[in-house]
Design a protein around this motif. Structure first.
Motif, PDB file in Angstrom:
ATOM      1  N   ASN A 295       0.803  -1.229   0.000  1.00 36.70           N
ATOM      2  CA  ASN A 295       0.000   0.000   0.000  1.00 36.70           C
ATOM      3  C   ASN A 295       0.836   1.280   0.000  1.00 36.70           C
ATOM      4  O   ASN A 295       0.606   2.198   0.778  1.00 36.70           O
ATOM      5  N   GLU A 296       1.820   1.313  -0.881  1.00 33.28           N
ATOM      6  CA  GLU A 296       2.642   2.504  -1.017  1.00 33.28           C
ATOM      7  C   GLU A 296       2.079   3.405  -2.111  1.00 33.28           C
ATOM      8  O   GLU A 296       1.459   2.933  -3.062  1.00 33.28           O
ATOM      9  N   ARG A 297       2.347   4.700  -2.010  1.00 34.35           N
ATOM     10  CA  ARG A 297       2.009   5.630  -3.078  1.00 34.35           C
ATOM     11  C   ARG A 297       3.187   5.654  -4.040  1.00 34.35           C
ATOM     12  O   ARG A 297       4.323   5.864  -3.632  1.00 34.35           O
ATOM     13  N   LEU A 298       2.923   5.401  -5.299  1.00 36.75           N
ATOM     14  CA  LEU A 298       3.977   5.365  -6.312  1.00 36.75           C
ATOM     15  C   LEU A 298       3.995   6.693  -7.069  1.00 36.75           C
ATOM     16  O   LEU A 298       2.946   7.202  -7.465  1.00 36.75           O
ATOM     17  N   VAL A 299       5.192   7.227  -7.264  1.00 36.71           N
ATOM     18  CA  VAL A 299       5.338   8.511  -7.959  1.00 36.71           C
ATOM     19  C   VAL A 299       6.417   8.381  -9.030  1.00 36.71           C
ATOM     20  O   VAL A 299       7.508   7.861  -8.768  1.00 36.71           O
ATOM     21  N   TRP A 300       6.095   8.834 -10.238  1.00 32.85           N
ATOM     22  CA  TRP A 300       7.079   8.887 -11.317  1.00 32.85           C
ATOM     23  C   TRP A 300       6.783  10.120 -12.164  1.00 32.85           C
ATOM     24  O   TRP A 300       5.698  10.240 -12.745  1.00 32.85           O
ATOM     25  N   GLU A 301       7.727  11.038 -12.170  1.00 29.72           N
ATOM     26  CA  GLU A 301       7.549  12.325 -12.850  1.00 29.72           C
ATOM     27  C   GLU A 301       6.215  12.946 -12.420  1.00 29.72           C
ATOM     28  O   GLU A 301       6.022  13.179 -11.236  1.00 29.72           O
ATOM     29  N   ASP A 302       5.273  13.208 -13.354  1.00 26.66           N
ATOM     30  CA  ASP A 302       4.021  13.862 -12.951  1.00 26.66           C
ATOM     31  C   ASP A 302       2.897  12.868 -12.677  1.00 26.66           C
ATOM     32  O   ASP A 302       1.741  13.246 -12.513  1.00 26.66           O
ATOM     33  N   LEU A 303       3.251  11.572 -12.609  1.00 25.18           N
ATOM     34  CA  LEU A 303       2.254  10.535 -12.333  1.00 25.18           C
ATOM     35  C   LEU A 303       2.282  10.139 -10.864  1.00 25.18           C
ATOM     36  O   LEU A 303       3.345   9.929 -10.295  1.00 25.18           O
ATOM     37  N   VAL A 304       1.095  10.041 -10.265  1.00 23.11           N
ATOM     38  CA  VAL A 304       0.968   9.583  -8.877  1.00 23.11           C
ATOM     39  C   VAL A 304      -0.080   8.478  -8.845  1.00 23.11           C
ATOM     40  O   VAL A 304      -1.189   8.648  -9.357  1.00 23.11           O
ATOM     41  N   LEU A 305       0.283   7.340  -8.270  1.00 28.27           N
ATOM     42  CA  LEU A 305      -0.644   6.216  -8.159  1.00 28.27           C
ATOM     43  C   LEU A 305      -0.773   5.832  -6.696  1.00 28.27           C
ATOM     44  O   LEU A 305       0.210   5.498  -6.051  1.00 28.27           O
ATOM     45  N   ASP A 306      -1.978   5.941  -6.167  1.00 25.98           N
ATOM     46  CA  ASP A 306      -2.244   5.604  -4.769  1.00 25.98           C
ATOM     47  C   ASP A 306      -2.840   4.203  -4.730  1.00 25.98           C
ATOM     48  O   ASP A 306      -3.991   3.997  -5.137  1.00 25.98           O
ATOM     49  N   THR A 307      -2.050   3.212  -4.266  1.00 26.18           N
ATOM     50  CA  THR A 307      -2.511   1.827  -4.296  1.00 26.18           C
ATOM     51  C   THR A 307      -3.614   1.552  -3.278  1.00 26.18           C
ATOM     52  O   THR A 307      -4.419   0.650  -3.469  1.00 26.18           O
ATOM     53  N   GLU A 308      -3.634   2.317  -2.196  1.00 20.83           N
ATOM     54  CA  GLU A 308      -4.636   2.083  -1.156  1.00 20.83           C
ATOM     55  C   GLU A 308      -5.998   2.637  -1.558  1.00 20.83           C
ATOM     56  O   GLU A 308      -7.026   1.988  -1.404  1.00 20.83           O
ATOM     57  N   GLU A 309      -5.996   3.860  -2.105  1.00 21.34           N
ATOM     58  CA  GLU A 309      -7.262   4.483  -2.510  1.00 21.34           C
ATOM     59  C   GLU A 309      -7.636   4.154  -3.950  1.00 21.34           C
ATOM     60  O   GLU A 309      -8.711   4.529  -4.419  1.00 21.34           O
ATOM     61  N   HIS A 310      -6.733   3.487  -4.652  1.00 24.12           N
ATOM     62  CA  HIS A 310      -6.987   3.065  -6.025  1.00 24.12           C
ATOM     63  C   HIS A 310      -7.264   4.262  -6.930  1.00 24.12           C
ATOM     64  O   HIS A 310      -8.200   4.259  -7.728  1.00 24.12           O
ATOM     65  N   ARG A 311      -6.420   5.282  -6.817  1.00 18.89           N
ATOM     66  CA  ARG A 311      -6.574   6.500  -7.614  1.00 18.89           C
ATOM     67  C   ARG A 311      -5.275   6.834  -8.331  1.00 18.89           C
ATOM     68  O   ARG A 311      -4.192   6.520  -7.840  1.00 18.89           O
ATOM     69  N   VAL A 312      -5.421   7.470  -9.492  1.00 16.16           N
ATOM     70  CA  VAL A 312      -4.263   7.887 -10.284  1.00 16.16           C
ATOM     71  C   VAL A 312      -4.424   9.360 -10.644  1.00 16.16           C
ATOM     72  O   VAL A 312      -5.517   9.826 -10.970  1.00 16.16           O
ATOM     73  N   TYR A 313      -3.297  10.097 -10.582  1.00 19.11           N
ATOM     74  CA  TYR A 313      -3.297  11.513 -10.945  1.00 19.11           C
ATOM     75  C   TYR A 313      -2.142  11.770 -11.894  1.00 19.11           C
ATOM     76  O   TYR A 313      -1.068  11.185 -11.757  1.00 19.11           O
ATOM     77  N   ARG A 314      -2.376  12.667 -12.850  1.00 23.78           N
ATOM     78  CA  ARG A 314      -1.280  13.118 -13.709  1.00 23.78           C
ATOM     79  C   ARG A 314      -1.304  14.635 -13.741  1.00 23.78           C
ATOM     80  O   ARG A 314      -2.309  15.241 -14.113  1.00 23.78           O
ATOM     81  N   GLY A 315      -0.206  15.223 -13.314  1.00 25.49           N
ATOM     82  CA  GLY A 315      -0.154  16.673 -13.235  1.00 25.49           C
ATOM     83  C   GLY A 315      -1.204  17.233 -12.293  1.00 25.49           C
ATOM     84  O   GLY A 315      -1.722  18.336 -12.490  1.00 25.49           O
ATOM     85  N   GLY A 316      -1.554  16.444 -11.268  1.00 22.65           N
ATOM     86  CA  GLY A 316      -2.546  16.869 -10.289  1.00 22.65           C
ATOM     87  C   GLY A 316      -3.986  16.603 -10.697  1.00 22.65           C
ATOM     88  O   GLY A 316      -4.904  16.778  -9.901  1.00 22.65           O
ATOM     89  N   LYS A 317      -4.201  16.159 -11.935  1.00 24.21           N
ATOM     90  CA  LYS A 317      -5.564  15.883 -12.409  1.00 24.21           C
ATOM     91  C   LYS A 317      -5.856  14.388 -12.310  1.00 24.21           C
ATOM     92  O   LYS A 317      -5.002  13.557 -12.626  1.00 24.21           O
ATOM     93  N   PRO A 318      -7.075  14.026 -11.872  1.00 20.29           N
ATOM     94  CA  PRO A 318      -7.418  12.608 -11.748  1.00 20.29           C
ATOM     95  C   PRO A 318      -7.467  11.922 -13.116  1.00 20.29           C
ATOM     96  O   PRO A 318      -7.883  12.518 -14.112  1.00 20.29           O
ATOM     97  N   VAL A 319      -7.039  10.679 -13.151  1.00 22.91           N
ATOM     98  CA  VAL A 319      -7.072   9.864 -14.368  1.00 22.91           C
ATOM     99  C   VAL A 319      -7.966   8.668 -14.099  1.00 22.91           C
ATOM    100  O   VAL A 319      -7.731   7.912 -13.150  1.00 22.91           O
ATOM    101  N   ALA A 320      -8.990   8.495 -14.915  1.00 20.34           N
ATOM    102  CA  ALA A 320      -9.926   7.378 -14.743  1.00 20.34           C
ATOM    103  C   ALA A 320      -9.375   6.147 -15.464  1.00 20.34           C
ATOM    104  O   ALA A 320      -9.153   6.184 -16.681  1.00 20.34           O
TER     105      ALA A 320
END
Length: 230
Positions: free
Chosen positions: A133-158
Motif C-alpha cells: 500500500n505505497e504511493r507510487l510517484v514517477w515524474e508527474d504521475l501519482v498512483l495511490d494503491t490504497e485508494e486506487h486513484r491515479v493523478y497526472r499533473g494533479g488531475k485525476p485519471v480514470a
C-alpha cells in the motif's frame, strides 16, 4: 473478471512442520506460497516461478542455502529477487557470510512470525511497493494503491481495473522493459489464459487515458519485445 496476481513467496525449508507454519502465516497475509524441501528443488522452483521473494533456510539437503543464494545471484533471471535467509547460526561471522553471499536479510531461528513478516514487507516495499500500500510517484504521475486513484499533473485519471494493474506494474519499475508474457503473468496471473495481443489493447487504453489532457505519451513501445514506462 481478472484478478491481480498475489505476490509469490518461495519458501525453501526442509523441516516440514516449520514449512507449514510459514505457509499458513504467509497465506493469511495474502501471499501466494510455493514450497521446496531441499536446495536443488529450491533452485528449480526459483527459476520456474520467479517469485517476488525467497525465504531460504541455511541448512538444506542436497544443496546448502548459502550455495543456493550464490547461484541465484549469479543468474540474470533471479539475481534481483530478494532473499531472506533463515538460520539457527547466530554468530556475527555467519550473518556476515550470509549477507556477503547475496542475502538481503538474515533472520536467526527461533524467530517471531510478526518480526519475520515485518522484514518481508520491508524487502517487498523495496521491490514491489504496491503490495504494501505505497504511493507510487514517477515524474508527474501519482498512483495511490490504497485508494486506487491515479493523478497526472494533479488531475485525476480514470482507469479500469486492468489498466490500473498495468500502470502499477510499470510504476514499480520505471524504465524496465517488460515483455508481453511478463505483463500477462504480472497482471492476469500465471493460471489465466489470455492472448498476448490483449496486452496491446489494454496498453492502448492506458495510453489514451494518460494522454487525455494533451500530455505526452509516457509509455515506450520496444519493438519486438514489449513496453516500458519512460
Amino acid at each position: 473478471m481478472s484478478v491481480q496476481r498475489q505476490p509469490t513467496i518461495l519458501t525453501v525449508e526442509d523441516e516440514s512442520a516449520l514449512s507449514e507454519v510459514l505457509r499458513y502465516n504467509l497465506e493469511a497475509e495474502g501471499f501466494r506460497v510455493v514450497q521446496a524441501a531441499d536446495g536443488e528443488e529450491g533452485m528449480l522452483m526459483a527459476l520456474e516461478e520467479e517469485p517476488d521473494l525467497i525465504l531460504l533456510d541455511w541448512m538444506l539437503p542436497k544443496l546448502s542455502g548459502i550455495e543456493v543464494c550464490r547461484r541465484l545471484r549469479a543468474q540474470a533471471q533471479t539475481r534481483l529477487i530478494p532473499i531472506v535467509m533463515l538460520s539457527a547460526r547466530s554468530e556475527d561471522v555467519d550473518k556476515v557470510r550470509g549477507l556477503e553471499t547475496g542475502a538481503d536479510d538474515y533472520v536467526v531461528k527461533p524467530y517471531s512470525i510478526v518480526e519475520l513478516m515485518a522484514r518481508l514487507r520491508t524487502q517487498l516495499r523495496r521491490t514491489r511497493p504496491a503490495t504494501v500500500n505505497e504511493r507510487l510517484v514517477w515524474e508527474d504521475l501519482v498512483l495511490d494503491t490504497e485508494e486506487h486513484r491515479v493523478y497526472r499533473g494533479g488531475k485525476p485519471v480514470a482507469l479500469g481495473p486492468t489498466e490500473f494493474r498495468l500502470l502499477t506494474t510499470f510504476m514499480e519499475k520505471p524504465k524496465r522493459v517488460w515483455t508481453r508474457e511478463q505483463l500477462l503473468d504480472r497482471v492476469w496471473g500465471r493460471d489465466v489464459y489470455v492472448e498476448t495481443r490483449t496486452i496491446d489493447v489494454h496498453v492502448g487504453r492506458l495510453r489514451k487515458a494518460l494522454m487525455k489532457h494533451g500530455d505526452a505519451d509516457p509509455i515506450r513501445t520496444v519493438r519486438g519485445t514489449g513496453y516500458s514506462l519512460g
